[in-house]
Design an enzyme around this catalytic site. Structure first.
Site, short mmCIF file in Angstrom:
data_model
loop_
_atom_site.label_atom_id
_atom_site.label_comp_id
_atom_site.label_asym_id
_atom_site.label_seq_id
_atom_site.Cartn_x
_atom_site.Cartn_y
_atom_site.Cartn_z
N PRO A 85 0.79 -1.22 0.00
CA PRO A 85 0.00 0.00 0.00
C PRO A 85 0.83 1.28 0.00
O PRO A 85 1.89 1.35 0.62
CB PRO A 85 -0.82 -0.09 1.29
CG PRO A 85 -0.17 -1.13 2.11
CD PRO A 85 0.51 -2.08 1.17
N ASN A 86 0.31 2.24 -0.73
CA ASN A 86 0.84 3.60 -0.83
C ASN A 86 2.14 3.72 -1.63
O ASN A 86 2.62 4.82 -1.88
CB ASN A 86 1.04 4.22 0.58
CG ASN A 86 -0.26 4.29 1.35
OD1 ASN A 86 -1.23 4.82 0.83
ND2 ASN A 86 -0.31 3.72 2.54
N ARG A 125 4.78 10.98 -2.53
CA ARG A 125 4.65 10.67 -1.11
C ARG A 125 5.95 10.97 -0.35
O ARG A 125 6.98 10.32 -0.59
CB ARG A 125 4.35 9.18 -0.99
CG ARG A 125 4.22 8.68 0.41
CD ARG A 125 4.11 7.16 0.40
NE ARG A 125 3.93 6.68 1.75
CZ ARG A 125 4.16 5.44 2.15
NH1 ARG A 125 4.58 4.54 1.28
NH2 ARG A 125 3.99 5.10 3.39
N TYR A 130 11.09 8.91 1.30
CA TYR A 130 11.07 7.80 0.34
C TYR A 130 11.78 8.11 -0.98
O TYR A 130 11.83 7.24 -1.86
CB TYR A 130 9.62 7.37 0.08
CG TYR A 130 8.93 6.88 1.34
CD1 TYR A 130 9.39 5.74 2.00
CD2 TYR A 130 7.84 7.57 1.90
CE1 TYR A 130 8.79 5.29 3.17
CE2 TYR A 130 7.23 7.12 3.06
CZ TYR A 130 7.70 5.99 3.69
OH TYR A 130 7.11 5.54 4.84
N ASN A 160 8.22 -5.28 -1.01
CA ASN A 160 8.14 -4.18 -0.06
C ASN A 160 6.68 -4.15 0.40
O ASN A 160 5.82 -3.66 -0.33
CB ASN A 160 8.52 -2.84 -0.70
CG ASN A 160 8.48 -1.71 0.32
OD1 ASN A 160 7.95 -1.88 1.44
ND2 ASN A 160 9.01 -0.55 -0.05
N ALA A 190 3.23 -0.65 4.86
CA ALA A 190 2.83 -0.71 6.27
C ALA A 190 2.41 -2.11 6.70
O ALA A 190 2.47 -2.43 7.90
CB ALA A 190 1.70 0.29 6.53
N GLU A 218 12.91 -9.08 1.61
CA GLU A 218 12.08 -7.94 2.03
C GLU A 218 12.89 -6.67 1.86
O GLU A 218 14.04 -6.63 2.31
CB GLU A 218 11.71 -8.16 3.50
CG GLU A 218 11.00 -7.02 4.18
CD GLU A 218 10.90 -7.23 5.70
OE1 GLU A 218 11.18 -8.36 6.20
OE2 GLU A 218 10.57 -6.25 6.37
N HIS A 275 12.95 -2.22 1.97
CA HIS A 275 12.35 -0.95 2.39
C HIS A 275 13.21 0.19 1.89
O HIS A 275 14.44 0.12 1.98
CB HIS A 275 12.23 -0.87 3.91
CG HIS A 275 11.40 -1.97 4.46
ND1 HIS A 275 10.03 -1.97 4.39
CD2 HIS A 275 11.75 -3.15 5.04
CE1 HIS A 275 9.57 -3.09 4.90
NE2 HIS A 275 10.59 -3.83 5.31
N SER A 333 13.14 3.28 3.25
CA SER A 333 13.66 3.95 4.45
C SER A 333 14.27 2.92 5.39
O SER A 333 13.99 1.72 5.26
CB SER A 333 12.51 4.70 5.14
OG SER A 333 11.51 3.78 5.58
N ARG A 339 13.22 4.55 12.57
CA ARG A 339 12.01 5.38 12.50
C ARG A 339 11.11 5.14 13.73
O ARG A 339 11.57 4.70 14.77
CB ARG A 339 11.29 5.10 11.18
CG ARG A 339 12.16 5.47 9.96
CD ARG A 339 11.41 5.34 8.66
NE ARG A 339 10.28 6.26 8.63
CZ ARG A 339 9.27 6.16 7.76
NH1 ARG A 339 9.27 5.19 6.87
NH2 ARG A 339 8.27 7.03 7.79
C1 DQA Z 1 8.29 1.28 3.84
C2 DQA Z 1 8.31 1.55 5.36
C3 DQA Z 1 6.94 1.33 5.96
O1 DQA Z 1 6.97 1.59 7.36
C4 DQA Z 1 5.92 2.25 5.31
O2 DQA Z 1 4.64 2.00 5.85
C5 DQA Z 1 5.93 2.15 3.84
C6 DQA Z 1 7.21 2.09 3.15
C7 DQA Z 1 9.63 1.65 3.17
O3 DQA Z 1 9.83 1.24 2.04
O4 DQA Z 1 10.46 2.36 3.75
O5 DQA Z 1 4.89 2.20 3.19
O6 DQA Z 1 8.06 -0.10 3.62
#
Ligand code: DQA
Length: 149
Positions: free
Chosen positions: A10-11, A18, A23, A74, A77, A98, A100, A102, A107
């Site tokens: 998501p997102n 964003r 990011y 990825n 959340a 996996e 990410h 960030s 964080r």
């Molecule tokens: C994320 C880190 C997650 O905490 C966040 O909700 C994301 C992006 C990252 O790629 O840094 O959507 O997975």
């Protein structure tokens, strides 16, 4: 050729817009295009999937059982609380890396825990869009290791 399924949760379709300070400024399409370039070098075939819906991600992971050799994910959340996605990844038994953008460990407290981490080959976190490229290289290596067994 080995097939790697690249899943974004998501997102992540909002990358570029964003929170670029967290990011980065690249869109998901730009990240995927870079991965395609790398895939040529690594001689793997990529498939891309992004969804904002937990069930859709689970369905796609189940399909991967028959059609893919490895998963780069990825989970956004969902990383932090989706036992259902974690169970789907375990169920298909494919090597998973996996990633990410960030550094989730630097964080908010709720982001520092990944429910995926115990069932993946490894996690790459904090290198921006480059996390995906490192992740793909790591998966390639893992597929070779499996081949040698
Ligand atoms: C994320 C880190 C997650 O905490 C966040 O909700 C994301 C992006 C990252 O790629 O840094 O959507 O997975």
């Amino acid at each position: 050729m080995k097939k790697v399924l690249v899943i974004n949760g998501p997102n992540l379709n909002m990358l570029g817009v964003r929170e670029p300070s967290v990011y980065g400024g690249k869109t998901l399409n730009e990240i995927n295009r870079r991965l395609e370039e790398l895939a040529k070098e690594l001689k793997v075939e990529l498939e891309f999937f992004q969804s904002n819906h937990e069930g859709a991600i689970i369905d796609r992971i189940h399909q991967a059982y028959a059609f893919s050799d490895a998963i780069l994910i990825n989970p956004g959340a969902f990383t932090h609380y989706s036992y259902a996605i974690r169970d789907a990844l375990s169920a298909v038994g494919l090597p998973v890396v996996e990633v990410h953008l960030s550094n989730i460990h630097a964080r908010e407290a709720f982001r520092q825990h990944s429910v995926m981490a115990p069932i993946v080959v490894g996690q790459i976190s904090g290198f921006g869009h480059y996390s995906y490229e490192l992740g793909l290289r790591a998966l390639r290596q893992e597929l070779e290791r499996e081949n040698d067994k």
